[in-house]
Design a protein around this motif. Structure first.
Motif, PDB file in Angstrom:
ATOM      1  N   ARG A 186      -5.092  44.704   5.897  1.00 14.87           N
ATOM      2  CA  ARG A 186      -5.790  44.216   4.694  1.00 14.87           C
ATOM      3  C   ARG A 186      -4.910  44.310   3.452  1.00 14.87           C
ATOM      4  O   ARG A 186      -4.994  43.460   2.564  1.00 14.87           O
ATOM      5  CB  ARG A 186      -7.075  45.006   4.474  1.00 14.87           C
ATOM      6  CG  ARG A 186      -8.193  44.665   5.422  1.00 14.87           C
ATOM      7  CD  ARG A 186      -9.492  45.366   5.044  1.00 14.87           C
ATOM      8  NE  ARG A 186      -9.496  46.781   5.363  1.00 14.87           N
ATOM      9  CZ  ARG A 186      -9.805  47.301   6.554  1.00 14.87           C
ATOM     10  NH1 ARG A 186     -10.132  46.500   7.556  1.00 14.87           N
ATOM     11  NH2 ARG A 186      -9.788  48.608   6.750  1.00 14.87           N
ATOM     12  N   LEU A 187      -4.082  45.345   3.377  1.00 17.82           N
ATOM     13  CA  LEU A 187      -3.305  45.608   2.166  1.00 17.82           C
ATOM     14  C   LEU A 187      -1.978  44.865   2.104  1.00 17.82           C
ATOM     15  O   LEU A 187      -1.395  44.737   1.027  1.00 17.82           O
ATOM     16  CB  LEU A 187      -3.042  47.115   2.034  1.00 17.82           C
ATOM     17  CG  LEU A 187      -4.278  47.975   1.800  1.00 17.82           C
ATOM     18  CD1 LEU A 187      -3.923  49.455   1.901  1.00 17.82           C
ATOM     19  CD2 LEU A 187      -4.906  47.655   0.456  1.00 17.82           C
ATOM     20  N   ILE A 188      -1.488  44.380   3.227  1.00 22.87           N
ATOM     21  CA  ILE A 188      -0.179  43.732   3.288  1.00 22.87           C
ATOM     22  C   ILE A 188      -0.362  42.230   3.487  1.00 22.87           C
ATOM     23  O   ILE A 188      -1.083  41.798   4.394  1.00 22.87           O
ATOM     24  CB  ILE A 188       0.674  44.325   4.439  1.00 22.87           C
ATOM     25  CG1 ILE A 188       0.897  45.830   4.212  1.00 22.87           C
ATOM     26  CG2 ILE A 188       1.993  43.582   4.566  1.00 22.87           C
ATOM     27  CD1 ILE A 188       1.530  46.540   5.403  1.00 22.87           C
ATOM     28  N   ALA A 189       0.312  41.447   2.671  1.00 23.97           N
ATOM     29  CA  ALA A 189       0.227  39.986   2.759  1.00 23.97           C
ATOM     30  C   ALA A 189       0.966  39.478   3.995  1.00 23.97           C
ATOM     31  O   ALA A 189       1.956  40.076   4.439  1.00 23.97           O
ATOM     32  CB  ALA A 189       0.826  39.354   1.506  1.00 23.97           C
ATOM     33  N   ASP A 190       0.479  38.371   4.527  1.00 22.35           N
ATOM     34  CA  ASP A 190       1.109  37.776   5.711  1.00 22.35           C
ATOM     35  C   ASP A 190       2.559  37.386   5.461  1.00 22.35           C
ATOM     36  O   ASP A 190       3.366  37.386   6.383  1.00 22.35           O
ATOM     37  CB  ASP A 190       0.319  36.544   6.175  1.00 22.35           C
ATOM     38  CG  ASP A 190      -1.035  36.917   6.762  1.00 22.35           C
ATOM     39  OD1 ASP A 190      -1.239  38.093   7.144  1.00 22.35           O
ATOM     40  OD2 ASP A 190      -1.905  36.021   6.826  1.00 22.35           O
ATOM     41  N   ASP A 191       2.894  37.056   4.211  1.00 18.85           N
ATOM     42  CA  ASP A 191       4.253  36.605   3.891  1.00 18.85           C
ATOM     43  C   ASP A 191       5.134  37.727   3.336  1.00 18.85           C
ATOM     44  O   ASP A 191       6.135  37.471   2.665  1.00 18.85           O
ATOM     45  CB  ASP A 191       4.223  35.408   2.949  1.00 18.85           C
ATOM     46  CG  ASP A 191       3.476  35.677   1.641  1.00 18.85           C
ATOM     47  OD1 ASP A 191       2.762  36.698   1.540  1.00 18.85           O
ATOM     48  OD2 ASP A 191       3.588  34.848   0.719  1.00 18.85           O
ATOM     49  N   LEU A 192       4.800  38.987   3.645  1.00 21.12           N
ATOM     50  CA  LEU A 192       5.570  40.139   3.176  1.00 21.12           C
ATOM     51  C   LEU A 192       7.043  40.038   3.555  1.00 21.12           C
ATOM     52  O   LEU A 192       7.399  39.667   4.671  1.00 21.12           O
ATOM     53  CB  LEU A 192       5.016  41.425   3.809  1.00 21.12           C
ATOM     54  CG  LEU A 192       5.867  42.685   3.581  1.00 21.12           C
ATOM     55  CD1 LEU A 192       5.634  43.234   2.185  1.00 21.12           C
ATOM     56  CD2 LEU A 192       5.582  43.729   4.633  1.00 21.12           C
ATOM     57  N   LEU A 193       7.911  40.432   2.611  1.00 19.47           N
ATOM     58  CA  LEU A 193       9.321  40.716   2.875  1.00 19.47           C
ATOM     59  C   LEU A 193       9.589  42.103   2.317  1.00 19.47           C
ATOM     60  O   LEU A 193       9.360  42.362   1.135  1.00 19.47           O
ATOM     61  CB  LEU A 193      10.239  39.697   2.205  1.00 19.47           C
ATOM     62  CG  LEU A 193      10.294  38.324   2.859  1.00 19.47           C
ATOM     63  CD1 LEU A 193      11.240  37.416   2.091  1.00 19.47           C
ATOM     64  CD2 LEU A 193      10.756  38.428   4.308  1.00 19.47           C
TER      65      LEU A 193
END
Length: 125
Positions: free
Chosen positions: A30-37
């Motif tokens: 929930r806290l991390i975006a799908d497009d995280l780098l």
């Protein structure tokens, strides 16, 4: 308005610390975006899938997790930067570690709410 956003980021950072400590994959999702780098402590680039998998499989385990400071810079209603110093001990891919680390995280608000879209972690030496 910036104080409200800063307060929300502080609340989300506390949720993140608890999720990281417990390897709570559902909350991390929930806290991390799908497009995280995200740049790890050895310079490797990680995605959300990599991070969640490390927590799911025990590749990342925290034994101690002690937040020491948190600075937040609100850029807009939709973006903020958080810098956290945390004492950590645990294992990463079977290797033990302990010490102070500096996290930088970029938080973004979109239709999913506030999520981390980028960041890095470095050992403080």
């Amino acid at each position: 308005m910036n104080l409200k956003i800063e307060s929300q980021i502080r609340e989300y950072e506390v949720r993140l610390y608890a999720a990281m400590s417990a390897s709570d994959v559902a909350e991390l999702d929930r806290l991390i975006a799908d497009d995280l780098l995200f740049v790890g402590p050895t310079g490797e680039l990680a995605t959300k899938a990599v991070d969640l998998d490390l927590h799911r499989t025990g590749g990342t385990q925290f034994h101690e997790f002690v937040p020491k400071e948190l600075e937040i810079r609100v850029w807009s209603e939709d973006f903020a930067l958080a810098s956290a110093q945390i004492f950590l001990s645990g294992t990463y891919l079977g290797n033990a570690f302990a010490g102070d680390y500096r996290y930088i995280r970029v938080w973004r608000r979109d239709k999913s709410g506030l999520q981390i879209v980028g960041g890095s972690v470095s050992a403080i030496v």
